[in-house]
Design a protein around this motif. Structure first.
Motif, PDB file in Angstrom:
ATOM      1  N   GLU A  92       0.848  -1.193   0.000  1.00 15.46           N
ATOM      2  CA  GLU A  92       0.000   0.000   0.000  1.00 15.46           C
ATOM      3  C   GLU A  92       0.883   1.243   0.000  1.00 15.46           C
ATOM      4  O   GLU A  92       1.860   1.311   0.738  1.00 15.46           O
ATOM      5  CB  GLU A  92      -0.893   0.007   1.244  1.00 15.46           C
ATOM      6  N   ILE A  93       0.535   2.207  -0.828  1.00 12.69           N
ATOM      7  CA  ILE A  93       1.294   3.462  -0.861  1.00 12.69           C
ATOM      8  C   ILE A  93       0.329   4.612  -0.621  1.00 12.69           C
ATOM      9  O   ILE A  93      -0.220   5.182  -1.568  1.00 12.69           O
ATOM     10  CB  ILE A  93       2.032   3.634  -2.206  1.00 12.69           C
ATOM     11  N   PRO A  94       0.123   4.980   0.639  1.00 16.63           N
ATOM     12  CA  PRO A  94      -0.844   6.030   0.947  1.00 16.63           C
ATOM     13  C   PRO A  94      -0.452   7.352   0.280  1.00 16.63           C
ATOM     14  O   PRO A  94       0.729   7.713   0.264  1.00 16.63           O
ATOM     15  CB  PRO A  94      -0.767   6.165   2.471  1.00 16.63           C
ATOM     16  N   VAL A  96      -0.327   8.233  -2.819  1.00 14.27           N
ATOM     17  CA  VAL A  96       0.092   8.205  -4.229  1.00 14.27           C
ATOM     18  C   VAL A  96      -1.032   7.521  -5.010  1.00 14.27           C
ATOM     19  O   VAL A  96      -1.329   6.355  -4.773  1.00 14.27           O
ATOM     20  CB  VAL A  96       1.417   7.431  -4.419  1.00 14.27           C
ATOM     21  N   PHE A 101       0.953   6.988 -10.036  1.00 13.01           N
ATOM     22  CA  PHE A 101       1.933   5.910  -9.892  1.00 13.01           C
ATOM     23  C   PHE A 101       2.191   5.212 -11.230  1.00 13.01           C
ATOM     24  O   PHE A 101       3.315   5.062 -11.688  1.00 13.01           O
ATOM     25  CB  PHE A 101       1.386   4.919  -8.859  1.00 13.01           C
ATOM     26  N   VAL A 145      -2.530   3.863  -4.179  1.00 16.53           N
ATOM     27  CA  VAL A 145      -2.100   2.537  -4.629  1.00 16.53           C
ATOM     28  C   VAL A 145      -2.363   1.480  -3.540  1.00 16.53           C
ATOM     29  O   VAL A 145      -1.794   1.565  -2.450  1.00 16.53           O
ATOM     30  CB  VAL A 145      -0.592   2.541  -4.977  1.00 16.53           C
ATOM     31  N   ASN A 146      -3.229   0.556  -3.858  1.00 21.10           N
ATOM     32  CA  ASN A 146      -3.545  -0.608  -3.007  1.00 21.10           C
ATOM     33  C   ASN A 146      -4.160  -0.280  -1.647  1.00 21.10           C
ATOM     34  O   ASN A 146      -4.492  -1.192  -0.890  1.00 21.10           O
ATOM     35  CB  ASN A 146      -2.289  -1.478  -2.767  1.00 21.10           C
TER      36      ASN A 146
ATOM     37  N   ILE B 171      10.510   2.677 -11.311  1.00 24.49           N
ATOM     38  CA  ILE B 171      10.774   4.005 -10.747  1.00 24.49           C
ATOM     39  C   ILE B 171      12.060   3.946  -9.905  1.00 24.49           C
ATOM     40  O   ILE B 171      12.159   3.140  -8.981  1.00 24.49           O
ATOM     41  CB  ILE B 171       9.580   4.475  -9.885  1.00 24.49           C
ATOM     42  N   MET B 179       8.416  10.860  -4.308  1.00 25.62           N
ATOM     43  CA  MET B 179       6.965  10.662  -4.419  1.00 25.62           C
ATOM     44  C   MET B 179       6.356  10.322  -3.055  1.00 25.62           C
ATOM     45  O   MET B 179       5.276  10.798  -2.705  1.00 25.62           O
ATOM     46  CB  MET B 179       6.652   9.549  -5.425  1.00 25.62           C
ATOM     47  N   ALA B 183       3.739  12.665  -0.936  1.00 26.32           N
ATOM     48  CA  ALA B 183       2.431  12.125  -0.557  1.00 26.32           C
ATOM     49  C   ALA B 183       2.192  12.284   0.946  1.00 26.32           C
ATOM     50  O   ALA B 183       1.095  12.623   1.381  1.00 26.32           O
ATOM     51  CB  ALA B 183       2.345  10.652  -0.950  1.00 26.32           C
TER      52      ALA B 183
END
Lengths: 248, 213
Positions: A92-94, A96, A101, A145-146, B171, B179, B183
């Motif tokens: 999980e990418i909080p 983004v 992405f 993301v996820n 990336i 990034m 965020a």
């Protein structure tokens, strides 16, 4: 026929413990290879080593991708050369968003290939087309993301990313774990739809179930860091019936 | 010290960017709403004291510090629920690079008569270098028995598994790092009601991420 991927005598360890103890494997374009084996055999280690996860140390052996030394490349370069990993546990990418992405990922790959970056409109069009091809709704585009995705959504999202990046070698690491039968079917159909004579897949799985949907050309049994048996799809059925006891 | 009163039903947004020594005392009357935004990119010593004097008050505090060099930010919040039926939300984030230091003292007081208060305090910090330090002290004093009060504090580094996941998607680590940082901070800035202010702050953040301070 030249090979897409050639693994020779691959040894790898983590924290000083040897996990892979001499893997030899040759994969040609157009082929699907299943790697099966008991827990702890080194299946996930193999995918981590091929994709350049630095937690693992390669102690011996070579891996060539389209004639290039894969092990000499940092992880992002391997990805740009076309190695894709569908993660067992997508991260999980909080903060983004999926769109941001994926657009960054696709354009990084294009830059590496000497192509112009896609504009926002072109990118969204591509994403829409891929989603349509895979029968996946686009409600997740603007989410992080996820983040907050269900298990099934995460795995479908991996396959969408695979469609967007068009890899030459896809590694599906336990893609079937945590999936109900409907999600499994969507994921497997996606993988089949993305198959071309130019690309190849490694399907890592503990169970035979996924191989009903993604039919392998070869099945390898990985046990204690080595490939101990290779056969066709019938080997998977035997394993389902007899278990891994004879290899442990 | 600056004192400020919010009248009954008044709604007020206050934004402070790089105010070095903020000392604010705010008293809220019935059903008033205060949204307080504090952004620090350089050393600062901030005290934010809010009193709920009447029922139905809402307070939101958003704080972000993004520090380099030897800068140091102290943030002291004093959220006092003197009376019941109030809501407070505190979101505090520090991003610390080089030898910078952060300190957060989060005082949350719910007085005996302040029943049915709903109070939250969240503190999340990112440490980007081995020499940066963060000190967090949540201090909850709750004297009423029928309230909701929660707090959480985490301090850590950028998520290695997220960095690898992004690398596996073509990336490079340096860009992935940017990034993730962006965020982490955008999440606070997104709460600002004014679009122009949001954009300006993101420009500032992007510039600092690219060049340092």
């Amino acid at each position: 026929m030249t090979s897409l991927l050639e693994i020779h005598n691959l040894h790898a360890s983590i924290a000083g413990k040897e996990i892979l103890k001499g893997i030899d494997l040759t994969i040609h374009a157009g082929e699907v290879h299943a790697i099966m084996g008991p827990n702890g055999a080194g299946k996930s280690t193999l995918s981590a080593v091929l994709t350049g996860n630095e937690q693992y140390e390669v102690t011996d052996g070579t891996v060539m991708l389209n004639g290039k030394d894969l092990l000499a490349m940092p992880a992002e370069q391997r990805a740009r050369e076309g190695v894709f990993l569908s993660f067992q546990y997508p991260v999980e990418i909080p903060g983004v968003s999926m769109v941001n992405f994926m657009r960054t990922a696709v354009n990084e790959k294009r830059k590496y290939e000497g192509k112009e970056p896609l504009s926002s409109t072109e990118f969204l069009k591509m994403m829409r087309e891929k989603r349509k091809m895979l029968n996946m709704a686009d409600k997740l585009n603007n989410r992080s993301v996820n983040e907050g995705f269900s298990g099934g959504e995460k795995k479908k999202n991996e396959i969408l990313q695979m469609a967007m990046l068009q890899p030459c070698l896809s590694i599906l690491d336990e893609t079937d774990s945590g999936l109900d039968i409907d999600a499994l079917r969507i994921v497997a159909e996606g993988v089949n739809r993305l198959k071309t004579p130019q690309n190849a897949s490694i399907v890592i799985t503990h169970y035979q179930r996924l191989l009903d949907y993604i039919v392998p050309d070869f099945v390898h049994v990985l046990a204690d860091g080595r490939i101990v048996k290779t056969g066709d799809k019938n080997l998977a059925l035997e394993l389902e019936k007899n278990g891994y006891a004879e290899f442990e | 010290m600056d004192t400020l009163s919010l009248n009954r039903g008044e709604v007020r947004n206050l934004v402070f960017v790089d105010e070095p020594d903020l000392d604010l005392h705010c008293m809220q009357e019935e059903d008033s709403v205060l949204r307080l935004f504090v952004f620090d990119f350089h050393s600062a010593d901030n005290i934010l004291h809010i009193d709920h004097k009447a029922p139905g008050c809402v307070t939101e505090i958003y704080h972000l510090a993004f520090l380099h060099g030897e800068d140091r930010v102290n943030l002291h919040t004093r959220m006092h629920h003197e009376i019941g039926e109030g809501i407070s939300r505190q979101t505090v984030k520090f991003v610390l690079d080089d030898k910078s230091k952060g300190e957060f003292l989060g005082e949350l007081v719910i007085k005996p008569d302040a029943q049915h208060v709903d109070a939250q305090q969240t503190n999340r910090n990112l440490i980007l270098s081995k020499t940066a330090t963060m000190r967090t002290r949540p201090q909850l004093e709750i004297y009423a028995d029928d309230v909701k009060a929660s707090h959480g504090a985490t301090t850590g580094q950028l998520d290695d598994s997220a960095l690898f996941y992004m690398q596996q998607r073509c990336i490079a680590p340096e860009q992935a790092r940017k990034m993730l940082l962006r965020a982490f901070m955008e999440d606070v800035i997104a709460q600002l009601p004014d679009e122009q202010q949001r954009e300006q702050l993101m420009v500032t953040i992007d510039r600092i991420i690219e060049q340092g301070q």
